[in-house]
Design an enzyme around this catalytic site. Structure first.
Site, mmCIF file in Angstrom:
data_model
loop_
_atom_site.group_PDB
_atom_site.id
_atom_site.type_symbol
_atom_site.label_atom_id
_atom_site.label_comp_id
_atom_site.label_asym_id
_atom_site.label_seq_id
_atom_site.Cartn_x
_atom_site.Cartn_y
_atom_site.Cartn_z
ATOM 1 N N SER A 199 -0.151 5.171 10.957
ATOM 2 C CA SER A 199 -1.206 5.615 11.877
ATOM 3 C C SER A 199 -1.300 4.777 13.146
ATOM 4 O O SER A 199 -1.936 5.186 14.109
ATOM 5 C CB SER A 199 -2.566 5.634 11.178
ATOM 6 O OG SER A 199 -3.032 4.318 10.970
ATOM 7 N N LYS B 93 -7.066 -0.276 12.503
ATOM 8 C CA LYS B 93 -7.365 0.754 13.499
ATOM 9 C C LYS B 93 -7.941 0.099 14.756
ATOM 10 O O LYS B 93 -8.343 -1.055 14.748
ATOM 11 C CB LYS B 93 -8.418 1.752 12.968
ATOM 12 C CG LYS B 93 -8.021 2.528 11.735
ATOM 13 C CD LYS B 93 -7.020 3.605 12.031
ATOM 14 C CE LYS B 93 -6.695 4.450 10.817
ATOM 15 N NZ LYS B 93 -5.718 3.904 9.929
#
Length: 145
Positions: free
Chosen positions: A65, A102
């Site tokens: 990701s 993230k």
């Protein structure tokens, strides 16, 4: 949101310095150029990557990701717990005992975690969920072979 850093997964133990040579100057990623001068200074990777040794740990990445940020599956993150996480920082976060890496987004009192790959959905906290920022990612170590 709890922005206090959790305890590192293992205690920091300083090891012996490993000073490796660094060639003076830069190497071109475009057209090759003749080498000017190969004056060498020795550097320790700890000095280059770590600003707060007692508050820094490494964590291996699993998943894709964050490829858009240059963080690939298998990379080793350098995570600093001494830094205050800011909007736009890459962080290691814990949400209900699950860990993720993230971008941290803070706007108008709302917090979300955003992947570097737009095909991954943003992570928004639901009622009753807890978020803890474990640390700010300050570097990544890659191995090619």
């Amino acid at each position: 949101m709890n922005s206090d850093s959790r305890a590192a997964p293992w205690p920091y133990r300083a090891g012996p310095a490993l000073r490796l040579p660094m060639v003076q100057g830069t190497v071109r990623a475009g057209f090759p150029s003749p080498a000017d001068d190969f004056a060498v200074k020795r550097h320790d990777l700890n000095d280059l990557l770590i600003t707060h040794p007692a508050a820094t740990f490494f964590w291996r990445v699993r998943g894709s990701s964050m490829l858009g940020a240059g963080i690939a599956d298998g990379d080793i993150l350098v995570v600093n717990r001494a830094l205050d996480p800011l909007h736009g920082d890459i962080v290691v976060a814990e949400i209900d005992n699950d860990f993720t890496v993230k971008y941290l987004h803070r706007r108008a009192g709302k917090v979300k975690l955003v992947a570097a790959d737009p095909t991954f959905p943003d992570i928004l906290l639901r009622e009753g969920q807890t978020l803890s920022i474990c640390g700010v990612v300050t570097g990544a170590i890659k191995k090619f072979r």
